[in-house]
Write a protein that holds these residues in place. Sequence first.
Motif, PDB file in Angstrom:
ATOM      1  N   LYS A 235       0.815  -1.222   0.000  1.00 54.81           N
ATOM      2  CA  LYS A 235       0.000   0.000   0.000  1.00 54.81           C
ATOM      3  C   LYS A 235       0.846   1.269   0.000  1.00 54.81           C
ATOM      4  CE  LYS A 235      -3.573  -2.572  -0.055  1.00 54.81           C
ATOM      5  NZ  LYS A 235      -4.518  -2.775   1.030  1.00 54.81           N
ATOM      6  N   GLY A 236       2.110   1.152   0.307  1.00 54.06           N
ATOM      7  CA  GLY A 236       3.022   2.291   0.158  1.00 54.06           C
ATOM      8  C   GLY A 236       2.759   3.490   1.034  1.00 54.06           C
ATOM      9  N   MET A 237       2.279   3.269   2.257  1.00 54.45           N
ATOM     10  CA  MET A 237       2.075   4.391   3.165  1.00 54.45           C
ATOM     11  C   MET A 237       3.077   4.413   4.318  1.00 54.45           C
ATOM     12  SD  MET A 237      -2.016   5.127   3.546  1.00 54.45           S
ATOM     13  CE  MET A 237      -1.643   6.741   4.251  1.00 54.45           C
ATOM     14  N   GLY A 238       3.985   3.444   4.334  1.00 51.16           N
ATOM     15  CA  GLY A 238       4.959   3.409   5.406  1.00 51.16           C
ATOM     16  C   GLY A 238       4.358   3.056   6.749  1.00 51.16           C
ATOM     17  N   MET A 239       3.193   2.418   6.746  1.00 49.54           N
ATOM     18  CA  MET A 239       2.533   2.031   7.988  1.00 49.54           C
ATOM     19  C   MET A 239       1.447   1.010   7.675  1.00 49.54           C
ATOM     20  SD  MET A 239      -0.443   4.732   8.942  1.00 49.54           S
ATOM     21  CE  MET A 239      -1.768   5.100   7.758  1.00 49.54           C
ATOM     22  N   ALA A 240       0.935   0.410   8.737  1.00 49.58           N
ATOM     23  CA  ALA A 240      -0.278  -0.407   8.665  1.00 49.58           C
ATOM     24  C   ALA A 240      -1.219   0.107   9.756  1.00 49.58           C
ATOM     25  CB  ALA A 240       0.031  -1.882   8.887  1.00 49.58           C
ATOM     26  N   ILE A 241      -2.499   0.187   9.426  1.00 49.81           N
ATOM     27  CA  ILE A 241      -3.507   0.649  10.389  1.00 49.81           C
ATOM     28  C   ILE A 241      -4.047  -0.561  11.136  1.00 49.81           C
ATOM     29  CG2 ILE A 241      -5.677   1.908  10.666  1.00 49.81           C
ATOM     30  CD1 ILE A 241      -5.130   3.057   7.807  1.00 49.81           C
ATOM     31  N   VAL A 242      -4.001  -0.497  12.439  1.00 54.06           N
ATOM     32  CA  VAL A 242      -4.452  -1.618  13.265  1.00 54.06           C
ATOM     33  C   VAL A 242      -5.881  -1.337  13.722  1.00 54.06           C
ATOM     34  CG1 VAL A 242      -3.928  -3.080  15.239  1.00 54.06           C
ATOM     35  CG2 VAL A 242      -2.066  -1.875  14.058  1.00 54.06           C
ATOM     36  N   LEU A 243      -6.824  -2.192  13.261  1.00 57.20           N
ATOM     37  CA  LEU A 243      -8.237  -2.006  13.591  1.00 57.20           C
ATOM     38  C   LEU A 243      -8.716  -3.063  14.571  1.00 57.20           C
ATOM     39  CD1 LEU A 243      -9.885  -1.228  10.115  1.00 57.20           C
ATOM     40  CD2 LEU A 243      -9.015   0.391  11.811  1.00 57.20           C
ATOM     41  N   ASP A 244      -9.720  -2.667  15.390  1.00 58.42           N
ATOM     42  CA  ASP A 244     -10.377  -3.665  16.237  1.00 58.42           C
ATOM     43  C   ASP A 244     -11.551  -4.265  15.471  1.00 58.42           C
ATOM     44  OD1 ASP A 244     -12.477  -1.855  16.339  1.00 58.42           O
ATOM     45  OD2 ASP A 244     -12.087  -1.226  18.415  1.00 58.42           O
ATOM     46  N   LEU A 313     -14.926   5.660  13.777  1.00 62.97           N
ATOM     47  CA  LEU A 313     -14.751   4.648  12.730  1.00 62.97           C
ATOM     48  C   LEU A 313     -13.778   5.153  11.666  1.00 62.97           C
ATOM     49  CD1 LEU A 313     -18.435   3.428  12.201  1.00 62.97           C
ATOM     50  CD2 LEU A 313     -16.609   2.289  13.486  1.00 62.97           C
ATOM     51  N   LEU A 314     -12.940   4.252  11.175  1.00 62.94           N
ATOM     52  CA  LEU A 314     -11.952   4.623  10.179  1.00 62.94           C
ATOM     53  C   LEU A 314     -12.612   4.937   8.836  1.00 62.94           C
ATOM     54  CD1 LEU A 314      -8.852   4.777   9.496  1.00 62.94           C
ATOM     55  CD2 LEU A 314      -9.121   2.449   8.587  1.00 62.94           C
ATOM     56  N   LEU A 315     -12.248   6.097   8.262  1.00 64.22           N
ATOM     57  CA  LEU A 315     -12.739   6.478   6.945  1.00 64.22           C
ATOM     58  C   LEU A 315     -11.630   6.522   5.899  1.00 64.22           C
ATOM     59  CD1 LEU A 315     -15.131   9.432   7.892  1.00 64.22           C
ATOM     60  CD2 LEU A 315     -15.755   7.065   7.392  1.00 64.22           C
ATOM     61  N   GLY A 316     -10.429   6.838   6.353  1.00 63.52           N
ATOM     62  CA  GLY A 316      -9.333   6.962   5.408  1.00 63.52           C
ATOM     63  C   GLY A 316      -8.042   7.297   6.130  1.00 63.52           C
ATOM     64  N   ALA A 317      -7.046   7.684   5.346  1.00 70.20           N
ATOM     65  CA  ALA A 317      -5.741   8.038   5.912  1.00 70.20           C
ATOM     66  C   ALA A 317      -5.029   8.994   4.977  1.00 70.20           C
ATOM     67  CB  ALA A 317      -4.893   6.788   6.151  1.00 70.20           C
ATOM     68  N   LEU A 318      -4.169   9.797   5.559  1.00 74.03           N
ATOM     69  CA  LEU A 318      -3.360  10.750   4.808  1.00 74.03           C
ATOM     70  C   LEU A 318      -1.889  10.435   4.987  1.00 74.03           C
ATOM     71  CD1 LEU A 318      -4.924  14.235   5.666  1.00 74.03           C
ATOM     72  CD2 LEU A 318      -4.930  13.134   3.424  1.00 74.03           C
ATOM     73  N   HIS A 319      -1.135  10.617   3.928  1.00 75.72           N
ATOM     74  CA  HIS A 319       0.317  10.589   4.020  1.00 75.72           C
ATOM     75  C   HIS A 319       0.814  11.982   3.642  1.00 75.72           C
ATOM     76  CE1 HIS A 319       4.545   9.608   3.232  1.00 75.72           C
ATOM     77  NE2 HIS A 319       4.339   8.474   3.893  1.00 75.72           N
ATOM     78  N   MET A 320       1.931  12.393   4.172  1.00 73.39           N
ATOM     79  CA  MET A 320       2.477  13.706   3.850  1.00 73.39           C
ATOM     80  C   MET A 320       2.636  13.883   2.351  1.00 73.39           C
ATOM     81  SD  MET A 320       3.347  16.534   5.287  1.00 73.39           S
ATOM     82  CE  MET A 320       3.741  16.205   7.012  1.00 73.39           C
ATOM     83  N   HIS A 321       2.901  12.805   1.631  1.00 77.30           N
ATOM     84  CA  HIS A 321       3.034  12.903   0.172  1.00 77.30           C
ATOM     85  C   HIS A 321       1.711  13.306  -0.480  1.00 77.30           C
ATOM     86  CE1 HIS A 321       6.661   9.901   0.289  1.00 77.30           C
ATOM     87  NE2 HIS A 321       6.991  11.124   0.679  1.00 77.30           N
TER      88      HIS A 321
END
Length: 329
Positions: A235-244, A313-321
């Motif tokens: 996914k190229g975001m330099g992270m993984a989102i951990v969800l319950d 609730l998770l809707l999305g994510a932002l990267h500085m790029h």
Amino acid sequence: MNTTPSTADHSPLASAHRTFATEIQALQALDARLNGSFQKAVSMLLACQGRIVVTGIGKSGHIARKIAATLASTGTPAFFMHGAEAIHGDLGMLTGHDIVLALSYSGTAAELITVLSVVKRMGAQLISMTGNPQSELALSADLHLDAHVEHEACPLNLAPTASTTAALVLGDALAVACLEARGFSREDFARSHPGGALGRRLLTFVHDIMRRGDALPIVQANTPVAEALIEMSSKGMGMAIVLDDNHKPVGIFTDGDLRRLIARHGDIRPLSVAQGMSRNPKTIEPDALAVEAATQMDAGRLNQMLVVDDSGLLLGALHMHDLLAAKVI
């Protein structure tokens, strides 16, 4: 006291100083002459039920075009009508509800005199801006603004230099006075400049540029680190989102978390994401301005930020790029 540098020195720098001094003196004289006519002109522009039609020819035409653009971009509907084109059909753009702002330093431009008669017949109002208060254009207008200068910066006193500067500044003064009277805001300015830097900053929201759906790197707390790395890489975001189990973020697992986990344990193969994730990740709402997200990310030295709704609730994510690509920063 005349502070204009001596003309004996013909060096480029001395010439520039003379030009500056001459034009500054012209503006100071113009400032001293401002009176009730300027105030009345502003009142007329504010009360206009149509548009401000700014016209001129030659160098005055160039200044008129810029004044029209400044008025339009600061909340006063306006457009430029070339004086020569006006008498060959463009007068069809004019209505009786408009105000014509006509620029001619001499006040005798034949094309504008012809336009004057049509404006009068249509019932539109005319504001003239000339350097000759006794000219036909000045005397025939509903209101005259005196843009006279004593000398052009041109040493021959021929090329329009100080006179065009005076007209331009007088036009800017009209636009700014109208802007202030209307309470025109930064947000209003941004709406008329959506392609500019300010427009992008004030009109771009988080939901416009956030990543969502399958583009998000999502794992659970019990996901093995090795599997999380595959998700992060894809996914190229330099992270993984951990969800319950309720689709709410409980943490993020970043490249930095991976390095710290390796430093502590060496062999990470038996470990789960929960053992290395950063808890309580920074979040923002989708309706926030993207520039606010950039500010928070910069303050927290973050490369990523999660986007959640009111219930978390998770809707999305932002990267500085993403912010850089949208030219928000």
